[in-house]
Design an enzyme around this catalytic site. Structure first.
Site, PDB file in Angstrom:
ATOM      1  N   LYS A  83      28.191  50.061  41.799  1.00 16.61           N
ATOM      2  CA  LYS A  83      29.075  49.281  40.931  1.00 16.61           C
ATOM      3  C   LYS A  83      28.616  49.411  39.477  1.00 16.61           C
ATOM      4  O   LYS A  83      27.438  49.650  39.226  1.00 16.61           O
ATOM      5  CB  LYS A  83      29.003  47.797  41.320  1.00 16.61           C
ATOM      6  CG  LYS A  83      29.673  47.448  42.637  1.00 16.61           C
ATOM      7  CD  LYS A  83      29.617  45.955  42.881  1.00 16.61           C
ATOM      8  CE  LYS A  83      30.282  45.576  44.188  1.00 16.61           C
ATOM      9  NZ  LYS A  83      31.738  45.792  44.194  1.00 16.61           N
ATOM     10  N   ARG A 108      34.107  45.519  55.177  1.00 18.45           N
ATOM     11  CA  ARG A 108      34.951  45.800  56.343  1.00 18.45           C
ATOM     12  C   ARG A 108      34.170  46.535  57.428  1.00 18.45           C
ATOM     13  O   ARG A 108      34.509  46.457  58.608  1.00 18.45           O
ATOM     14  CB  ARG A 108      36.212  46.558  55.915  1.00 18.45           C
ATOM     15  CG  ARG A 108      35.971  47.930  55.361  1.00 18.45           C
ATOM     16  CD  ARG A 108      37.147  48.454  54.562  1.00 18.45           C
ATOM     17  NE  ARG A 108      37.255  47.817  53.248  1.00 18.45           N
ATOM     18  CZ  ARG A 108      38.210  48.077  52.364  1.00 18.45           C
ATOM     19  NH1 ARG A 108      39.163  48.959  52.645  1.00 18.45           N
ATOM     20  NH2 ARG A 108      38.223  47.449  51.204  1.00 18.45           N
TER      21      ARG A 108
HETATM   22  N1  BES Z   1      32.153  42.461  47.537  1.00 22.57           N
HETATM   23  C1  BES Z   1      33.173  43.305  47.031  1.00 22.57           C
HETATM   24  C2  BES Z   1      34.446  42.555  46.665  1.00 22.57           C
HETATM   25  C3  BES Z   1      34.342  41.547  45.547  1.00 22.57           C
HETATM   26  C4  BES Z   1      34.749  41.885  44.274  1.00 22.57           C
HETATM   27  C5  BES Z   1      33.914  40.254  45.792  1.00 22.57           C
HETATM   28  C6  BES Z   1      34.676  40.954  43.264  1.00 22.57           C
HETATM   29  C7  BES Z   1      33.849  39.310  44.767  1.00 22.57           C
HETATM   30  C8  BES Z   1      34.222  39.677  43.502  1.00 22.57           C
HETATM   31  C9  BES Z   1      33.524  44.373  48.057  1.00 22.57           C
HETATM   32  O1  BES Z   1      32.496  44.800  48.880  1.00 22.57           O
HETATM   33  C10 BES Z   1      33.977  45.573  47.302  1.00 22.57           C
HETATM   34  O2  BES Z   1      33.181  46.140  46.602  1.00 22.57           O
HETATM   35  N2  BES Z   1      35.251  45.952  47.466  1.00 22.57           N
HETATM   36  C11 BES Z   1      35.787  47.079  46.815  1.00 22.57           C
HETATM   37  C12 BES Z   1      36.595  47.859  47.824  1.00 22.57           C
HETATM   38  C13 BES Z   1      37.104  49.183  47.293  1.00 22.57           C
HETATM   39  C14 BES Z   1      35.969  50.086  46.948  1.00 22.57           C
HETATM   40  C15 BES Z   1      37.982  49.799  48.346  1.00 22.57           C
HETATM   41  C16 BES Z   1      36.656  46.587  45.670  1.00 22.57           C
HETATM   42  O3  BES Z   1      37.355  45.596  45.852  1.00 22.57           O
HETATM   43  O4  BES Z   1      36.591  47.174  44.603  1.00 22.57           O
HETATM   44 MN    MN Z   2      31.346  46.351  48.002  1.00 25.33          MN
END
Ligand code: BES
Ligand code: MN
Ligand code: ZN
Length: 465
Positions: A244, A318
């Site tokens: 990230k 997931r």
């Molecule tokens: N934990 C994150 C989602 C999240 C984002 C929670 C902001 C709280 C605040 C999750 O694991 C994630 O990174 N999701 C990705 C999925 C994508 C790569 C398909 C996302 O939402 O960007």
């Molecule tokens: Mn994630």
């Protein structure tokens, strides 16, 4: 009170200083006319607009106001149970919830003592003896539920170096011992034997061992396997190799909010002991990049036999939930509800106000929506049309772990649906709602503990029917 104070309150109302707006608080010094030193007149808003949620909010604001004035002991009437016309037990529950939730603070890592507080005692005053038993019932339910929400908030607010998968497992063990639950923790080797390749794939990048936490509450008939509550337990989500960006990455210490939520709901069950069986499943691991981490392009196999192509290691929630839901299906647990900070897409769609609800059963969905309504927690059903499933088809495995940006919250939910078998199931995406940057009513800055009260209502209602 107005009579005892010689008409001061009526005078302030006449002078326009007290308007009675929701959240308005006015401090009056008793100057020896009654035993308490100070009185707070708390606004409840328009009588026709009074709801349980407004009672929670007004009580929270008044309690924080009292704390700000250095009060250690606060007494209150049951707001809403008089002219408000709300049933006394429900109003008393809302008062207890508003006070306990609104006074929450997280100061575990601060050396400095707070300027004021804590409020040490809240007294609920009821003059009508015929109503005392109902007040006491509402108070005890409200305190159990709000105490559990604060327990979840504590876990979620805790930095990731204080809330590792092992710490989560230890916390679960303590809750089990304190509240009469059964706790089992599966280690890496047992996960391997069960074929939890998706969870293990996420865990392989971290030097913290993963834990698969199982909490069971048994209050119903032994013949009934009962329902499953599944919570995402990523104790820190860096994104893994699909790292990230660094802005606000620290927020990802809260990526185990779903796990904390279901643990908190089991705590409520242990306290209130309804006639029902519920199992909480919490797959817990970090998601970190390293020489042993999962890579984009890798393929893993989940416990139900489905293979998954990893297109991004940041869609890890997931993956771990795939194995937890498969495990729930194998145990025959039904219905299933999962809670997860799953997608940024859900946050984009619904903001920090509303949790997204997704599912395969209109009957279960109706019950979850009703439970949320009762809790005053905003929840909105999202579509699950077949057409979206195209997006996560893979060329090299059965499915892939991302369906792309568009409709990302929906395709993530449908991915989870691949692992629930025939069970009715609802998925709650709390990525937008689990944290807040602003204080509002009984919700303070930081972890909100959202969906604990909704799910507590859901399981308690099931225990009644
Ligand atoms: N934990 C994150 C989602 C999240 C984002 C929670 C902001 C709280 C605040 C999750 O694991 C994630 O990174 N999701 C990705 C999925 C994508 C790569 C398909 C996302 O939402 O960007
Ligand atoms: Mn994630
Ligand atoms: Zn995540």
């Amino acid at each position: 009170m107005d009579r005892a104070l010689g008409g001061t309150i009526a005078e302030l109302i006449a002078a326009g200083e007290i308007k009675g707006k929701l959240g308005e608080n006015t401090l009056i010094h008793a100057l020896g006319r009654i035993t308490p030193k100070r009185i707070i007149v708390a606004g409840l808003g328009k009588q026709s607009e009074l709801t349980l949620d407004r009672i929670r909010r007004a009580t929270a604001e008044a309690c924080r106001f009292a704390r700000g004035k250095g009060a250690k002991r606060v007494a209150t009437v049951v707001h809403g149970a008089g002219a408000g016309g709300i049933e006394v037990d429900r109003a008393a529950q809302a008062v207890a919830e508003g006070a306990v939730l609104g006074l929450y603070t997280f100061r575990r890592h601060m050396s400095k003592e707070p300027d004021n507080g804590p409020v040490e005692e809240l007294l609920i005053v009821e003059r009508d003896e015929g109503r005392l038993a109902l007040v006491e019932k509402g108070r005890s339910v409200g305190q159990a539920i709000a105490g559990a929400v604060n327990f979840a908030r504590d876990m979620i607010n805790e930095p990731a170096n204080f809330m590792t998968p092992a710490d989560m497992a230890e916390t679960a063990g303590r809750v089990a011992a304190d509240y009469g639950l059964q706790c089992t923790v599966l280690e890496r080797e047992q996960m391997r034997q069960l074929g939890m390749g998706a969870l293990l794939g996420v865990a392989q990048g971290s030097s913290q061992p993963p834990k698969f936490i199982i909490l069971e509450y048994k209050g119903g008939p032994a013949s009934d396997r009962g329902m499953a509550l599944v919570g995402k337990g990523i104790t820190f989500d860096s994104g893994g190799i699909s790292l990230k960006p660094d802005d606000n990455m620290g927020e990802m210490k809260g990526d185990m909010a779903g796990g904390a939520t279901v643990m908190a709901v089991l705590r409520v069950l242990g306290q209130l002991r309804p006639e029902i069986n519920v199992t909480a499943l919490i797959p817990a691991t970090e998601n970190l990049p390293s020489g042993t981490a999962l890579k984009p392009g890798d393929v893993v196999k989940a416990m139900n036999g489905k293979t998954v192509e990893i297109v991004t290691t940041d869609a890890e929630g997931r993956l771990i939930l795939a194995d937890a839901l498969s495990y729930a299906a194998k145990l025959g647990l039904s219905p299933m509800v999962d809670v997860a900070t799953l997608t940024g897409a859900c946050r984009v769609a619904l903001g920090d106000v509303t949790t997204g609800a997704f599912g395969n059963s209109e009957d279960l969905m109706r019950k979850v929506l009703a439970a949320a309504q009762e809790a005053g927690e905003r929840l909105w059903q999202m579509p699950m049309y077949e057409e979206y499933k195209e997006q996560y088809k893979s060329e090299v495995a059965d499915i892939k772990n991302s369906g792309g940006r568009y409709g990302g919250a929906i395709t993530a939910a449908q991915f989870l649906g691949e692992f629930v078998g025939d069970s009715p199931w609802v998925h709650l995406d709390i990525a937008g709602t689990s944290f807040t940057g602003k204080e509002k009513g009984y919700v303070v800055k930081g972890a909100t503990g959202i969906m604990v009260r909704t799910l507590a209502n859901l399981v308690l209602a099931a225990g009644r029917s």
